[in-house]
Write an enzyme that holds these catalytic residues in place. Structure first.
Site, PDB file in Angstrom:
ATOM      1  N   PHE A 198      12.692   4.743  11.696  1.00 23.61           N
ATOM      2  CA  PHE A 198      11.344   4.454  11.217  1.00 23.61           C
ATOM      3  C   PHE A 198      10.636   5.758  10.859  1.00 23.61           C
ATOM      4  O   PHE A 198      10.613   6.698  11.650  1.00 23.61           O
ATOM      5  CB  PHE A 198      10.557   3.698  12.284  1.00 23.61           C
ATOM      6  N   VAL A 199      10.088   5.802   9.647  1.00 19.19           N
ATOM      7  CA  VAL A 199       9.398   7.014   9.192  1.00 19.19           C
ATOM      8  C   VAL A 199       7.956   6.700   8.798  1.00 19.19           C
ATOM      9  O   VAL A 199       7.618   5.552   8.478  1.00 19.19           O
ATOM     10  CB  VAL A 199      10.135   7.674   7.993  1.00 19.19           C
ATOM     11  N   ASP A 249       2.939   3.972   6.772  1.00 19.15           N
ATOM     12  CA  ASP A 249       2.074   3.919   7.955  1.00 19.15           C
ATOM     13  C   ASP A 249       2.786   3.453   9.220  1.00 19.15           C
ATOM     14  O   ASP A 249       3.892   2.907   9.179  1.00 19.15           O
ATOM     15  CB  ASP A 249       0.920   2.945   7.709  1.00 19.15           C
ATOM     16  N   LYS A 261      17.101   3.197   2.812  1.00 16.13           N
ATOM     17  CA  LYS A 261      17.905   3.256   4.048  1.00 16.13           C
ATOM     18  C   LYS A 261      19.159   2.422   3.808  1.00 16.13           C
ATOM     19  O   LYS A 261      19.168   1.211   4.072  1.00 16.13           O
ATOM     20  CB  LYS A 261      17.136   2.637   5.216  1.00 16.13           C
ATOM     21  N   ARG A 297      -0.758   7.449   6.951  1.00 18.67           N
ATOM     22  CA  ARG A 297      -0.475   7.385   5.508  1.00 18.67           C
ATOM     23  C   ARG A 297      -0.869   8.683   4.804  1.00 18.67           C
ATOM     24  O   ARG A 297      -0.351   9.002   3.748  1.00 18.67           O
ATOM     25  CB  ARG A 297      -1.249   6.234   4.859  1.00 18.67           C
ATOM     26  N   LYS A 355       0.813  -1.193   0.000  1.00 17.32           N
ATOM     27  CA  LYS A 355       0.000   0.000   0.000  1.00 17.32           C
ATOM     28  C   LYS A 355       0.862   1.264   0.000  1.00 17.32           C
ATOM     29  O   LYS A 355       0.420   2.338  -0.410  1.00 17.32           O
ATOM     30  CB  LYS A 355      -0.879   0.022   1.261  1.00 17.32           C
ATOM     31  N   GLU A 413       8.073   1.910  -5.746  1.00 17.05           N
ATOM     32  CA  GLU A 413       8.060   1.475  -4.341  1.00 17.05           C
ATOM     33  C   GLU A 413       8.158   2.697  -3.431  1.00 17.05           C
ATOM     34  O   GLU A 413       8.599   3.760  -3.850  1.00 17.05           O
ATOM     35  CB  GLU A 413       9.291   0.574  -4.108  1.00 17.05           C
ATOM     36  N   ASP A 414       7.767   2.518  -2.177  1.00 17.19           N
ATOM     37  CA  ASP A 414       7.873   3.621  -1.216  1.00 17.19           C
ATOM     38  C   ASP A 414       9.267   3.692  -0.608  1.00 17.19           C
ATOM     39  O   ASP A 414       9.897   4.751  -0.579  1.00 17.19           O
ATOM     40  CB  ASP A 414       6.813   3.478  -0.108  1.00 17.19           C
ATOM     41  N   ASP A 459      14.319  -0.913   2.606  1.00 19.60           N
ATOM     42  CA  ASP A 459      14.852  -1.016   3.970  1.00 19.60           C
ATOM     43  C   ASP A 459      15.903  -2.134   3.963  1.00 19.60           C
ATOM     44  O   ASP A 459      17.077  -1.900   3.680  1.00 19.60           O
ATOM     45  CB  ASP A 459      13.662  -1.286   4.901  1.00 19.60           C
TER      46      ASP A 459
HETATM   47  P1  5GP Z   1      12.297  -4.316   3.169  1.00 23.85           P
HETATM   48  O1  5GP Z   1      11.851  -5.609   2.576  1.00 23.85           O
HETATM   49  O2  5GP Z   1      13.181  -3.500   2.253  1.00 23.85           O
HETATM   50  O3  5GP Z   1      12.897  -4.510   4.514  1.00 23.85           O
HETATM   51  O4  5GP Z   1      11.000  -3.497   3.496  1.00 23.85           O
HETATM   52  C1  5GP Z   1      10.286  -2.779   2.552  1.00 23.85           C
HETATM   53  C2  5GP Z   1       8.922  -2.454   3.084  1.00 23.85           C
HETATM   54  O5  5GP Z   1       8.909  -2.260   4.505  1.00 23.85           O
HETATM   55  C3  5GP Z   1       8.463  -1.147   2.506  1.00 23.85           C
HETATM   56  O6  5GP Z   1       7.751  -1.344   1.321  1.00 23.85           O
HETATM   57  C4  5GP Z   1       7.592  -0.552   3.610  1.00 23.85           C
HETATM   58  O7  5GP Z   1       6.268  -0.971   3.453  1.00 23.85           O
HETATM   59  C5  5GP Z   1       8.169  -1.135   4.888  1.00 23.85           C
HETATM   60  N1  5GP Z   1       9.059  -0.177   5.573  1.00 23.85           N
HETATM   61  C6  5GP Z   1      10.410  -0.195   5.594  1.00 23.85           C
HETATM   62  N2  5GP Z   1      10.903   0.827   6.320  1.00 23.85           N
HETATM   63  C7  5GP Z   1       9.834   1.509   6.772  1.00 23.85           C
HETATM   64  C8  5GP Z   1       9.693   2.702   7.568  1.00 23.85           C
HETATM   65  O8  5GP Z   1      10.630   3.358   8.028  1.00 23.85           O
HETATM   66  N3  5GP Z   1       8.403   3.093   7.803  1.00 23.85           N
HETATM   67  C9  5GP Z   1       7.329   2.429   7.334  1.00 23.85           C
HETATM   68  N4  5GP Z   1       6.130   2.916   7.638  1.00 23.85           N
HETATM   69  N5  5GP Z   1       7.422   1.321   6.583  1.00 23.85           N
HETATM   70  C10 5GP Z   1       8.661   0.875   6.294  1.00 23.85           C
END
Ligand code: 5GP
Length: 176
Positions: free
Chosen positions: A151-152, A158, A130, A164, A42, A98-99, A102
Site C-alpha cells: 500500500f502506497v 491517500d 501492481k 494526497r 480523486k 489513472e493513479d 491494483d
Molecule cells: P483496483 O480497482 O485496480 O483494485 O483499484 C484501483 C484504485 O484503488 C486506484 O484508483 C486507487 O484509488 C486505489 N488504490 C489501489 N492501490 C492503492 C494503494 O496502494 N494506495 C492507495 N492510496 N490507493 C490505492
C-alpha cells in the site's frame, strides 16, 4: 488520525522524470490531433496536472470521479461513479489518466465506460501498476512504474483522505 511511519518509495525527481517521458510519447502520438485528457478523481489529480503541463497538444480537460476503496486499504471491487464527464466524447481522442492499477477492476470499468461513449480512440495511462495484485487481465498503454503489492500513499494517493499532498510516493511502514 495517528501519524503513520512513511518511507519514500519513489522520489519527486523520479516521478517528474517519468511524467516527462510519458508526456513526450503522448506528444509524438497525438501531434496535430485534438485530445480530451480525462483525470480520474480523486487519486490522479496531481499526476494529471503535472502531465498536462508537459503536453504540447490541442487539449481539453475533463474529470471523471470513481470510488473503489471507500477509505480502506484493500479494493472493494465495487466501482461507484461519483462524477460523470460533462460533455459527450463521441469521436474524440481520449487519454484517460489513472493513479494506480491494483486489481485492475477499476481500470477495466473505466475503459468499458469510456468505450461505450464511442470515442475515436482511447489511450490509457497509469502512474503505477501492481502486477502481482491483478485479479483480471488489464492492458494499460502507458505505465509509469511497476511496484510490489504494497500500500502506497502520496502524489494524489491517500490513506483515509490524508497524504494526497505529498510530492513523492511513500510506503506505509506500520499499516495493520
Ligand atoms: P483496483 O480497482 O485496480 O483494485 O483499484 C484501483 C484504485 O484503488 C486506484 O484508483 C486507487 O484509488 C486505489 N488504490 C489501489 N492501490 C492503492 C494503494 O496502494 N494506495 C492507495 N492510496 N490507493 C490505492
Amino acid at each position: 488520525m495517528n501519524t503513520l511511519k512513511l518511507s519514500t518509495y519513489i522520489s519527486e525527481t523520479e516521478i517528474q522524470k517519468k511524467v516527462k517521458d510519458i508526456a513526450g510519447k503522448l506528444n509524438q502520438t497525438f501531434k496535430n490531433k485534438p485530445v480530451v485528457v480525462i483525470c480520474v478523481l480523486k487519486g490522479s489529480f496531481m499526476f494529471y496536472s503535472d502531465l498536462i503541463r508537459n503536453l504540447d497538444l490541442e487539449l481539453q480537460c475533463e474529470f471523471f470521479g470513481v470510488s473503489s476503496y471507500h477509505g480502506n486499504t484493500t479494493s472493494s471491487g465495487e466501482v461507484k461513479v461519483t462524477l460523470d464527464l460533462t460533455y459527450p466524447v463521441e469521436d474524440k481522442n481520449l487519454i484517460l489518466v489513472e493513479d494506480i492499477v491494483d486489481t485492475g477492476l477499476t481500470m477495466n470499468y473505466l475503459k468499458a465506460s469510456m468505450l461505450s461513449r464511442k470515442p475515436k480512440s482511447l489511450t490509457t495511462v497509469s502512474l503505477l501498476e501492481k502486477p502481482d495484485a491483478l485479479k483480471v487481465p488489464c492492458e494499460v498503454d502507458h505505465v509509469g512504474f511497476k511496484i510490489p503489492n504494497d500500500f502506497v500513499v502520496g502524489y494524489g494517493l491517500d490513506y483515509q483522505g490524508y497524504y494526497r499532498n505529498l510530492p513523492y510516493i511513500a510506503q506505509v511502514q506500520d499499516l495493520q
